[in-house]
Design an enzyme around this catalytic site. Sequence first.
Site, PDB file in Angstrom:
ATOM      1  N   ALA A 183      11.648   6.083  -5.996  1.00 27.74           N
ATOM      2  CA  ALA A 183      12.523   4.921  -5.899  1.00 27.74           C
ATOM      3  C   ALA A 183      13.648   5.029  -6.919  1.00 27.74           C
ATOM      4  O   ALA A 183      13.534   5.726  -7.934  1.00 27.74           O
ATOM      5  CB  ALA A 183      11.725   3.641  -6.135  1.00 27.74           C
ATOM      6  N   GLY A 195       7.974   6.898  -4.269  1.00 29.39           N
ATOM      7  CA  GLY A 195       8.377   6.582  -2.907  1.00 29.39           C
ATOM      8  C   GLY A 195       8.656   7.813  -2.079  1.00 29.39           C
ATOM      9  O   GLY A 195       8.476   7.806  -0.862  1.00 29.39           O
ATOM     10  N   GLU A 217       3.721   5.907 -10.573  1.00 25.28           N
ATOM     11  CA  GLU A 217       4.092   4.514 -10.810  1.00 25.28           C
ATOM     12  C   GLU A 217       3.396   3.895 -12.014  1.00 25.28           C
ATOM     13  O   GLU A 217       3.983   3.091 -12.748  1.00 25.28           O
ATOM     14  CB  GLU A 217       3.810   3.670  -9.559  1.00 25.28           C
ATOM     15  CG  GLU A 217       4.789   3.882  -8.412  1.00 25.28           C
ATOM     16  CD  GLU A 217       4.417   5.021  -7.485  1.00 25.28           C
ATOM     17  OE1 GLU A 217       5.027   5.133  -6.413  1.00 25.28           O
ATOM     18  OE2 GLU A 217       3.507   5.803  -7.838  1.00 25.28           O
ATOM     19  N   GLU A 248       5.344   8.823  -0.812  1.00 25.29           N
ATOM     20  CA  GLU A 248       4.953   7.870   0.225  1.00 25.29           C
ATOM     21  C   GLU A 248       5.702   8.133   1.524  1.00 25.29           C
ATOM     22  O   GLU A 248       5.134   8.005   2.617  1.00 25.29           O
ATOM     23  CB  GLU A 248       5.203   6.443  -0.273  1.00 25.29           C
ATOM     24  CG  GLU A 248       4.266   6.040  -1.395  1.00 25.29           C
ATOM     25  CD  GLU A 248       4.637   4.729  -2.047  1.00 25.29           C
ATOM     26  OE1 GLU A 248       3.747   3.890  -2.244  1.00 25.29           O
ATOM     27  OE2 GLU A 248       5.823   4.545  -2.385  1.00 25.29           O
TER      28      GLU A 248
END
Length: 255
Positions: A63, A106, A129, A109
Amino acid sequence: MGKVTVSRDDPVAVVTLDSPENRNALSTDLLVELADTLDALDADPAVHAIVLTGGGTLFASGADVRQLRDVAPVDYAASARGACWRRIGAVDTVLVAAVAGFALGGGCELALAADLVVAADTAVFGQPEVKLGLVPGAGGTQRWARAAGRYAATGVVLTGRTVDAFEARDLGLVHRIVPPERLVPAAVTVAAEIAANGPLAVTAARAALRRAEELPLSAALEYERQQLLLMLTSTDHVEGITALLEKRQPRFTGQ
């Protein structure tokens, strides 16, 4: 300038994240453009498989943390980010991730949202994270646990450590490992192999595979049986069997 590019050789499309200035960090703008691109390809009947890759030497670094530092929970919940992840997860077309370099947070993911992952031997996967005082929020805990098992997932998610392509393959996340220069061609080859099969059958089998993650075994087996019965109503299954008996390639029409 767009952050997502598309090249096509139907029935396979290649979607490339192209934001090298910030290492393909998944900003809201990039996620919106990616979701829009995948939606458009998903709606195109000429596209039977999509390869998703990162420009340059990495897939996606995670992210854009600058957008997360001062955001309030209510603002994050109302932002386009969550909707984009749901749209990406809802794509019906087979998605093959071609991962080189970092696929973190992310980015990891996003790779695990695909149906298959083809990795370069430079690929590095991880969910860091917790090192930022956060938790994965786009499938990182759930898809790791389903692919690798809860204990292996716990060892990755709670420590924030990374795994290389070979460990990721051992854990069940990666389908195939190739040298970086062969990454996209190898992923396109896998996508083309899938796209050459009966499109109705691929869609039905893909849906049944995903139900395995969501339903109890008895319900999932019944769903699978219903998909088989549905395929028996198609002309594609008649063509497939006829082609096998006649020793020729089938000519599927998606009917």
